[in-house]
Design a protein around this motif. Structure first.
Motif, PDB file in Angstrom:
ATOM      1  N   ARG A   1      -3.777   8.409   0.467  1.00  0.00           N
ATOM      2  CA  ARG A   1      -4.176   7.477   1.533  1.00  0.00           C
ATOM      3  C   ARG A   1      -5.670   7.172   1.441  1.00  0.00           C
ATOM      4  NH1 ARG A   1      -2.055   5.461   6.474  1.00  0.00           N
ATOM      5  NH2 ARG A   1      -3.726   5.129   7.973  1.00  0.00           N
ATOM      6  N   GLU A   2      -6.467   8.188   1.171  1.00  0.00           N
ATOM      7  CA  GLU A   2      -7.902   7.973   1.018  1.00  0.00           C
ATOM      8  C   GLU A   2      -8.186   7.012  -0.142  1.00  0.00           C
ATOM      9  OE1 GLU A   2     -11.892  10.507  -0.199  1.00  0.00           O
ATOM     10  OE2 GLU A   2     -10.204  11.581   0.679  1.00  0.00           O
ATOM     11  N   GLN A   3      -7.484   7.195  -1.243  1.00  0.00           N
ATOM     12  CA  GLN A   3      -7.668   6.290  -2.386  1.00  0.00           C
ATOM     13  C   GLN A   3      -7.262   4.862  -2.048  1.00  0.00           C
ATOM     14  OE1 GLN A   3      -5.357   8.551  -5.307  1.00  0.00           O
ATOM     15  NE2 GLN A   3      -7.238   8.789  -6.492  1.00  0.00           N
TER      16      GLN A   3
ATOM     17  N   LYS B   1     -15.289   2.441  -5.612  1.00  0.00           N
ATOM     18  CA  LYS B   1     -16.636   2.963  -5.854  1.00  0.00           C
ATOM     19  C   LYS B   1     -17.120   2.439  -7.199  1.00  0.00           C
ATOM     20  CE  LYS B   1     -16.460   6.501  -2.651  1.00  0.00           C
ATOM     21  NZ  LYS B   1     -15.870   5.889  -1.543  1.00  0.00           N
TER      22      LYS B   1
ATOM     23  N   LEU C   1      -7.154   3.411   0.980  1.00  0.00           N
ATOM     24  CA  LEU C   1      -7.947   2.783   2.044  1.00  0.00           C
ATOM     25  C   LEU C   1      -9.447   2.731   1.770  1.00  0.00           C
ATOM     26  CD1 LEU C   1      -6.096   4.206   5.151  1.00  0.00           C
ATOM     27  CD2 LEU C   1      -5.834   1.961   4.077  1.00  0.00           C
ATOM     28  N   SER C   2      -9.920   3.480   0.775  1.00  0.00           N
ATOM     29  CA  SER C   2     -11.365   3.468   0.476  1.00  0.00           C
ATOM     30  C   SER C   2     -11.705   2.298  -0.430  1.00  0.00           C
ATOM     31  CB  SER C   2     -11.761   4.769  -0.229  1.00  0.00           C
ATOM     32  OG  SER C   2     -11.612   5.850   0.627  1.00  0.00           O
ATOM     33  N   PRO C   3     -12.833   1.652  -0.147  1.00  0.00           N
ATOM     34  CA  PRO C   3     -13.250   0.596  -1.056  1.00  0.00           C
ATOM     35  C   PRO C   3     -13.586   1.185  -2.427  1.00  0.00           C
ATOM     36  CG  PRO C   3     -14.882   0.959   0.695  1.00  0.00           C
ATOM     37  CD  PRO C   3     -13.734   1.856   0.965  1.00  0.00           C
TER      38      PRO C   3
ATOM     39  N   GLN D   1       0.834  -1.205   0.000  1.00  0.00           N
ATOM     40  CA  GLN D   1       0.000   0.000   0.000  1.00  0.00           C
ATOM     41  C   GLN D   1       0.868   1.255   0.000  1.00  0.00           C
ATOM     42  OE1 GLN D   1      -2.227  -1.079   3.545  1.00  0.00           O
ATOM     43  NE2 GLN D   1      -4.144  -1.114   2.354  1.00  0.00           N
TER      44      GLN D   1
ATOM     45  N   ASP E   1      -2.893  12.888   2.035  1.00  0.00           N
ATOM     46  CA  ASP E   1      -4.294  12.657   2.429  1.00  0.00           C
ATOM     47  C   ASP E   1      -5.092  12.042   1.293  1.00  0.00           C
ATOM     48  OD1 ASP E   1      -3.914  13.693   4.977  1.00  0.00           O
ATOM     49  OD2 ASP E   1      -4.809  15.647   4.509  1.00  0.00           O
TER      50      ASP E   1
END
Length: 168
Positions: free
Chosen positions: A159-161, A167, A163-165, A43, A156
């Motif tokens: 990391r959001e990309q 879409k 850790l986010s499932p 990751q 930010d």
């Protein structure tokens, strides 16, 4: 400020400018370092943009930037002497030996060295080791705040990309 103790920006509202700069710098340094917390090695290395920018690469680059502004500019040592890449772009290149733990440790050590390097300097003291010529420590602090804030924003989003499932 000579330690990495967490001090709120609200706590230093009326402190001298030097203390304010250092608290804001340390806040951004910690935030960028923490972008790697809890991530797997895959990751942290995941490439989501066409550039070399990855979360691990951002923190490695931030280590480079610390050394450029608080070693090269202060001591006048060359990048080769310091052991850092010649260009900012090269500082994002990850080696097989780079790990979350090793990059976070190197970044924390570089930040501590930066604090030590400037401890005896005043905001108006000139640093002579930068290619632009003599520049005051105040300018370096402002530049570093801008650089760190931009990279914290990049981190930010990445990391959001990560850790986010997905879409869709």
């Amino acid at each position: 400020m000579s330690s990495t103790a967490s001090v709120s920006t609200e706590d230093i509202l009326n402190d001298p400018f030097r203390a304010q700069f250092e608290v804001f710098l340390d806040e951004h340094r910690r935030a960028l370092n923490a972008c790697l917390d809890g991530l797997s090695e895959e990751q942290a290395r995941r490439s989501l943009v066409p550039s070399r920018t990855t979360l691990l690469g951002l923190v490695k680059h931030a280590t480079f930037v610390e050394k450029v502004w608080f070693d090269e500019a202060v001591t006048r040592r060359s990048r080769a002497e310091i052991g850092i890449p010649a260009t900012p772009d090269e500082s994002f290149i990850l080696e097989d030996t780079d790990t979350v733990a090793s990059i976070q440790r190197a970044h924390r050590e570089a930040c501590a060295a930066s604090r030590r390097a400037t401890a005896s300097l005043g905001l108006d003291d000139l640093l002579h080791g930068n290619r632009r010529g003599p520049i005051p420590l105040r300018w370096v602090y402002l530049h570093m705040l801008r650089e760190l804030a931009q990279h914290c924003g990049h981190a930010d989003i990445l990391r959001e990309q990560i850790l986010s499932p997905a879409k869709g």
